[in-house]
Every structure is written in C-alpha cells, then in structure tokens.
Design a protein around this motif. Structure first.
Motif, short mmCIF file in Angstrom:
data_model
loop_
_atom_site.label_atom_id
_atom_site.label_comp_id
_atom_site.label_asym_id
_atom_site.label_seq_id
_atom_site.Cartn_x
_atom_site.Cartn_y
_atom_site.Cartn_z
N TYR A 101 47.83 28.82 50.36
CA TYR A 101 47.10 29.89 50.69
C TYR A 101 45.51 30.73 49.70
CZ TYR A 101 48.52 34.35 48.43
OH TYR A 101 48.73 35.81 47.72
N ASN A 102 45.32 30.21 48.67
CA ASN A 102 43.78 31.48 48.21
C ASN A 102 43.07 31.07 49.25
OD1 ASN A 102 45.15 31.42 45.59
ND2 ASN A 102 44.21 29.52 44.67
N ALA A 103 42.84 30.03 50.02
CA ALA A 103 42.00 29.49 51.25
C ALA A 103 42.53 30.65 52.24
CB ALA A 103 41.64 28.84 51.37
N LYS A 104 43.41 31.14 52.27
CA LYS A 104 44.68 31.83 53.41
C LYS A 104 44.11 33.30 52.64
CE LYS A 104 47.22 28.78 56.09
NZ LYS A 104 46.35 28.94 57.29
N ALA A 153 41.42 36.08 54.74
CA ALA A 153 41.66 37.51 55.41
C ALA A 153 41.13 38.79 54.48
CB ALA A 153 43.05 37.46 54.48
N CYS A 154 40.82 38.31 53.38
CA CYS A 154 40.32 39.20 52.84
C CYS A 154 38.98 39.57 53.38
CB CYS A 154 40.82 39.39 51.13
SG CYS A 154 42.22 39.10 50.23
N TYR A 166 32.97 28.85 44.90
CA TYR A 166 34.23 29.42 45.51
C TYR A 166 35.57 29.74 44.43
CZ TYR A 166 38.19 28.15 48.35
OH TYR A 166 39.28 28.18 49.40
N ALA A 167 35.41 29.12 43.68
CA ALA A 167 36.46 29.83 42.10
C ALA A 167 36.19 30.79 42.01
CB ALA A 167 36.30 28.69 41.25
N ALA A 168 35.23 31.54 41.68
CA ALA A 168 34.09 32.58 41.37
C ALA A 168 34.59 34.20 42.62
CB ALA A 168 32.96 33.27 40.74
N TYR A 169 34.53 33.40 43.75
CA TYR A 169 35.31 34.00 44.77
C TYR A 169 36.69 34.71 44.96
CZ TYR A 169 34.94 36.60 49.72
OH TYR A 169 34.56 37.17 50.61
N THR A 170 36.88 33.28 45.24
CA THR A 170 38.58 33.61 44.86
C THR A 170 39.33 34.44 43.98
OG1 THR A 170 39.31 31.29 44.04
CG2 THR A 170 39.35 31.65 46.31
N SER A 171 38.79 34.44 43.25
CA SER A 171 39.00 34.91 41.44
C SER A 171 38.90 35.97 41.49
CB SER A 171 38.67 34.71 40.21
OG SER A 171 38.80 33.08 39.96
N LYS A 172 38.24 37.00 42.35
CA LYS A 172 37.51 38.27 43.13
C LYS A 172 38.28 38.57 44.31
CE LYS A 172 34.85 42.19 42.94
NZ LYS A 172 34.60 42.87 41.08
N VAL A 173 38.43 37.95 44.87
CA VAL A 173 39.65 38.07 45.77
C VAL A 173 40.86 38.75 45.35
CG1 VAL A 173 40.79 37.27 47.97
CG2 VAL A 173 38.33 37.23 47.81
N ILE A 174 41.67 37.85 43.90
CA ILE A 174 42.67 38.34 43.58
C ILE A 174 42.59 39.49 42.89
CG2 ILE A 174 44.12 37.39 41.79
CD1 ILE A 174 43.08 34.43 42.68
N GLU A 175 41.57 40.04 42.24
CA GLU A 175 41.09 41.31 41.35
C GLU A 175 41.16 42.17 42.67
OE1 GLU A 175 36.99 42.77 39.65
OE2 GLU A 175 37.49 40.65 38.88
N CYS A 235 43.06 42.61 45.28
CA CYS A 235 43.90 42.27 46.03
C CYS A 235 45.04 43.18 44.55
CB CYS A 235 44.90 40.87 46.34
SG CYS A 235 44.16 41.03 47.66
N GLY A 236 44.87 43.40 43.56
CA GLY A 236 45.63 43.96 42.65
C GLY A 236 46.23 42.77 42.11
N PHE A 237 45.96 41.52 41.82
CA PHE A 237 46.93 40.66 40.88
C PHE A 237 46.84 40.31 39.79
CE2 PHE A 237 47.64 38.50 45.42
CZ PHE A 237 49.00 39.01 45.53
N ASP A 238 45.51 40.60 39.49
CA ASP A 238 45.00 40.91 38.08
C ASP A 238 45.95 41.47 37.28
OD1 ASP A 238 43.53 42.71 39.67
OD2 ASP A 238 41.51 42.31 37.56
N LYS A 239 46.10 42.84 37.40
CA LYS A 239 46.71 43.63 36.41
C LYS A 239 47.81 43.56 36.31
CE LYS A 239 43.46 47.01 38.20
NZ LYS A 239 43.06 47.97 39.20
N ASP A 240 48.61 43.97 35.49
CA ASP A 240 49.64 44.13 34.67
C ASP A 240 50.35 45.78 34.56
OD1 ASP A 240 49.42 45.29 31.90
OD2 ASP A 240 49.42 43.03 31.62
N PHE A 241 51.57 46.05 34.84
CA PHE A 241 51.62 47.25 34.90
C PHE A 241 51.40 48.23 34.08
CE2 PHE A 241 55.27 50.50 33.76
CZ PHE A 241 54.69 51.38 34.89
N GLY A 242 51.41 48.06 32.67
CA GLY A 242 50.57 48.63 31.77
C GLY A 242 48.83 49.01 32.19
#
Length: 142
Positions: free
Chosen positions: A73-76, A80-81, A115-124, A126-133
């Motif tokens: 999933y992280n690779a895809k 995609a991003c 690779y780990a830093a790049y996938t972390s940036k992609v996650i950021e 995409c907004g996955f690093d934020k909680d509702f607050g």
C-alpha cells in the motif's frame, strides 16, 4: 436555515515540492525537487482494495477477515502521489532496468532512509498525519 456558503468554495489542494535525495542534482549541483500531490479518497480506496487480501476463518475463531499489505500500500500510495518525476516513464524505468513504477521508486530511493522519509512525506501531503483537533486549529489560524 443553515449557512452552507463555506462549503461551495473549498481551498484547492496543493502539491508540494520535496527533495527526496541529495543524490539527484541539476547541472549546478542543486538538489532536484520531486513534486508530491494528494490523491482523492476514491483513489485511496482503490489502492487499499488492491492491497487487501481475504484471511480465511480459523477453526473455532469466528469469521473470516481481511489483511492489508501495508508495504504494498505504501509503495502504491507513494507512486500515485508522485507527480514528478514521472515514475511511469519507460525511458526512466529502462535506465534503472525496472519494469514498473513501484520498483523504480525503490530503485531511485534505494537508501532505506530516503524511501522511508519520502513515504512519510507522502502520508503528510495526503493528510493522514493530522487528527481532527489539529485540522480545527489549522482552520482557526488561517
């Protein structure tokens, strides 16, 4: 009556520039920036479905379930991003002697930390690093 005017004109989702590796430079020695874009919820659902496998029920343990292959999933998601460089470019894939975008990304960012830093940036992005607050605070401060 409810005021819905704020929902008609959302702020655009912007892509971000990111130096994924200092090993890639222009002719002046400046690091090349990659461009990361967010995908839509629908696109993400497709990726999740592609990486989900059915898990059969074990005897005496209840019903069947599902298992997500988060490595795939992280690779895809990262592919995609990635708006730039074009990981689907055949010439670029040929240069690295690979045949698909996921393998190309891992070949280009061959150091595990890159690779780990790049996938972390992609996650950021995409907004996955934020909680509702955090989102509420961000909206209040903008």
């Amino acid at each position: 009556m409810e005021n819905l005017s704020g929902f008609f004109n959302p702020k655009p989702v912007k892509s971000e520039k990111y130096v994924a590796s200092d090993r890639y430079t222009d002719e002046k020695g400046n690091p090349l920036e990659w461009e990361i874009r967010s995908i839509t919820t629908e696109e993400n659902e497709v990726l999740m479905k592609e990486c989900t496998r059915a898990v059969p029920a074990r005897r005496g343990r209840g019903g069947a379930g599902a298992n997500i292959d988060f490595t795939a999933y992280n690779a895809k998601l990262a592919v995609a991003c990635t708006a730039s460089p074009n990981l689907h470019d055949v010439k670029l894939q040929d240069a690295y002697k690979v045949k698909d975008a996921e393998t190309l990304l891992k070949a280009m960012l061959r150091l595990p930390g890159e690779y780990a830093a790049y996938t972390s940036k992609v996650i950021e992005v995409c907004g996955f690093d934020k909680d509702f607050g955090e989102l509420v605070d961000e909206v209040k401060n903008s």
